[in-house]
Design an enzyme around this catalytic site. Structure first.
Site, PDB file in Angstrom:
ATOM      1  N   SER A   1       0.748  -1.668  -0.227  1.00 23.95           N
ATOM      2  CA  SER A   1      -0.139   0.303   0.052  1.00 23.95           C
ATOM      3  C   SER A   1       0.603   1.379   0.307  1.00 23.95           C
ATOM      4  O   SER A   1       0.435   2.332   0.736  1.00 23.95           O
ATOM      5  CB  SER A   1      -1.229   0.072   0.962  1.00 23.95           C
ATOM      6  OG  SER A   1      -2.241   1.038   1.168  1.00 23.95           O
TER       7      SER A   1
ATOM      8  N   ASP B   1      -6.815  -0.025   2.692  1.00 26.70           N
ATOM      9  CA  ASP B   1      -5.921   0.899   2.773  1.00 26.70           C
ATOM     10  C   ASP B   1      -5.705   1.901   3.335  1.00 26.70           C
ATOM     11  O   ASP B   1      -4.306   2.498   4.075  1.00 26.70           O
ATOM     12  CB  ASP B   1      -5.331   1.043   1.359  1.00 26.70           C
ATOM     13  CG  ASP B   1      -4.472  -1.045   0.570  1.00 26.70           C
ATOM     14  OD1 ASP B   1      -5.491  -1.538   0.937  1.00 26.70           O
ATOM     15  OD2 ASP B   1      -4.933  -0.525  -0.181  1.00 26.70           O
TER      16      ASP B   1
HETATM   17  P1  ADP Z   1       1.022  -0.808  -3.786  1.00 26.71           P
HETATM   18  O1  ADP Z   1      -0.262   0.711  -3.756  1.00 26.71           O
HETATM   19  O2  ADP Z   1       0.930  -1.803  -3.408  1.00 26.71           O
HETATM   20  O3  ADP Z   1       2.233  -0.353  -3.736  1.00 26.71           O
HETATM   21  P2  ADP Z   1      -0.317   0.458  -6.163  1.00 26.71           P
HETATM   22  O4  ADP Z   1      -0.128   0.441  -7.551  1.00 26.71           O
HETATM   23  O5  ADP Z   1      -1.650   0.658  -5.655  1.00 26.71           O
HETATM   24  O6  ADP Z   1       0.362  -0.768  -5.083  1.00 26.71           O
HETATM   25  O7  ADP Z   1       0.590   2.258  -5.701  1.00 26.71           O
HETATM   26  C1  ADP Z   1       2.008   2.082  -6.807  1.00 26.71           C
HETATM   27  C2  ADP Z   1       2.731   3.442  -7.051  1.00 26.71           C
HETATM   28  O8  ADP Z   1       2.070   4.188  -6.750  1.00 26.71           O
HETATM   29  C3  ADP Z   1       3.739   3.549  -8.124  1.00 26.71           C
HETATM   30  O9  ADP Z   1       3.665   2.906  -9.326  1.00 26.71           O
HETATM   31  C4  ADP Z   1       3.286   4.913  -7.894  1.00 26.71           C
HETATM   32  O10 ADP Z   1       3.360   5.311  -8.726  1.00 26.71           O
HETATM   33  C5  ADP Z   1       2.904   5.374  -6.224  1.00 26.71           C
HETATM   34  N1  ADP Z   1       4.439   5.863  -5.327  1.00 26.71           N
HETATM   35  C6  ADP Z   1       3.918   5.276  -4.288  1.00 26.71           C
HETATM   36  N2  ADP Z   1       5.304   5.452  -3.354  1.00 26.71           N
HETATM   37  C7  ADP Z   1       5.786   6.308  -4.451  1.00 26.71           C
HETATM   38  C8  ADP Z   1       7.152   6.921  -4.438  1.00 26.71           C
HETATM   39  N3  ADP Z   1       8.165   7.002  -3.452  1.00 26.71           N
HETATM   40  N4  ADP Z   1       7.371   8.175  -5.238  1.00 26.71           N
HETATM   41  C9  ADP Z   1       6.671   8.043  -6.655  1.00 26.71           C
HETATM   42  N5  ADP Z   1       5.482   7.437  -6.694  1.00 26.71           N
HETATM   43  C10 ADP Z   1       4.990   7.129  -5.769  1.00 26.71           C
HETATM   44 MG    MG Z   2      -1.927   0.740  -3.698  1.00 23.76          MG
END
Ligand code: ADP
Ligand code: MG
Length: 375
Positions: free
Chosen positions: A119, A165
């Site tokens: 998340s 989440d």
């Molecule tokens: P999860 O929430 O399980 O990690 P998601 O696909 O819902 O997977 O979210 C991941 C996305 O969130 C990444 O592809 C990016 O777009 C965004 N994201 C998360 N952390 C960062 C970060 N530190 N910098 C930029 N984007 C981020």
């Molecule tokens: Mg997510």
């Protein structure tokens, strides 16, 4: 702070942190008005923010690196793409909800692994929402901010996620699991001191995310809604366990297993909370493993990597294990006696190597704090 000055040429007003999460039990229940039991991870997204007096949002992520600055007119701009849709979505959703918020310079730095079912997206949204709440004196409650963040993910990022989440990231507390009723958002902090019971929670990030993930989620959600409609229920949460067999007889074959998962999974959450209330965290083990079997056989959202991690962890001495998050990859949690921690982690790593999978990332998690100002 120095980095913020380098990127934006001014000093920030403060820094807000919002954690990632693992869900102990209650998977795919949050869009069925059901129960969930997440803990916040020590890993968090930090948003260092300066309020602006115009309508421009400038965003920078230490992890995404490029582009350095994005000027975004808040009201008139086209939808953004890539990672900026999450923070921009939060600001626009606040505006849509009638809050008089303007622009900001926002630097994101997160140690929540992305795309690992932990998340990172909600962490990012909630850090920005918490910052805006303080900087624009919105006085919104944590649950209201979680709803704003969820709407941002639904409407601006196009992900039809439930509320778990964002509620976990906003509302979890140090040393406790969050027992949440996703229908009315009533919640209770359930104390969880694993170390005091000689236990550890091992998180295994399989590092795979199968392409199926995004499309399948919407299909499963639609299937649950259809089943509830056919049964004349507001949501599957309203089907009691003793009505399951009758209900299964009334549903098309393809919907039965979905309904069985949701009903039995809600039961597992209640059972887990009863055990934790009695101070018996070890009793969660078999509940986790049963939950995984239900996700694998009925809901069909596991995959070879998560199945392998669960089976190997249990064979190597874990008290129980299951996939956590939406499925088709992502992470597995295993409840492990402290003395067995290394042997379980090593067994999973060896099994992945033997199967030709990428090396999983493993770490232990303690229930950590929800969103807060840290600087
Ligand atoms: P999860 O929430 O399980 O990690 P998601 O696909 O819902 O997977 O979210 C991941 C996305 O969130 C990444 O592809 C990016 O777009 C965004 N994201 C998360 N952390 C960062 C970060 N530190 N910098 C930029 N984007 C981020
Ligand atoms: Mg997510």
């Amino acid at each position: 702070m120095t980095q913020f000055y380098e990127v934006f040429g001014a000093a920030p007003d403060g820094t807000w942190a919002a954690p990632g999460r693992v869900n102990l039990i209650g998977e795919h229940t949050d869009y069925n008005d059901g129960f969930v039991l997440p803990i916040a991870l020590p890993h968090a997204a930090r948003a260092t923010v300066r309020r602006r007096e115009d309508d421009v949002l400038r965003l920078y992520s230490v992890q995404a690196r490029l582009p350095l600055q994005i000027p975004l007119p808040l009201l008139t701009g086209a939808r953004t793409r890539g990672w900026t849709k999450y923070p921009a979505g939060v600001v626009r959703t606040l505006r849509d909800a009638g809050h008089a918020v303007g622009g900001a310079d926002i630097l994101i730095d997160s140690d929540v692994p992305t795309g690992a079912g932990l998340s990172s997206s909600a962490a990012l949204e909630c850090a920005v929402a918490a910052a805006y709440n303080d900087l624009y004196d919105l006085a919104l409650a944590p649950a209201d901010l979680a709803l704003i963040a969820q709407r941002a993910e639904n409407d601006y990022a196009g992900v039809p996620c439930g509320i778990m989440d964002q509620m976990a990231s906003m509302c979890c507390a140090d040393g406790a699991a969050l027992f949440l009723d996703t229908r009315d958002l009533t919640q209770r902090q359930v104390p969880l001191d694993l170390a005091a019971q000689g236990l550890r929670l091992l998180v295994i990030d399989t590092r795979v995310k199968h392409d199926l993930a995004d499309g399948a989620y919407a299909g499963l959600r639609a299937g649950c809604e259809r089943a509830a409609g056919l049964l004349g229920l507001r949501a599957l949460r309203d089907l009691p366990a003793d009505g399951l067999d009758t209900a299964l007889g009334r549903l098309p074959a393809e919907l039965g297993p979905l309904v069985r998962h949701v009903v039995t999974e809600n039961g597992r959450v209640r059972q887990a909370v009863e055990h934790l209330d009695r101070g018996d965290a070890a009793a969660l083990g078999p509940i986790l493993t049963a939950g995984h079997a239900s996700l694998r056989d009925d809901y069909r959202v596991s995959c070879p990597e998560t199945d392998l991690a669960v089976a190997t962890a249990v064979a190597a001495g874990a008290l129980g294990a299951r996939m956590t998050g939406g499925g088709f990859g992502g992470s597995v949690i295993a409840l492990v006696a402290q003395y067995a921690l290394d042997q379980v982690a090593e067994a999973v790593t060896a099994a992945f190597r033997d199967a030709g999978h990428a090396e999983p990332r493993t770490f232990t998690a303690v229930p950590s704090a929800g969103a807060r100002r840290i600087g």
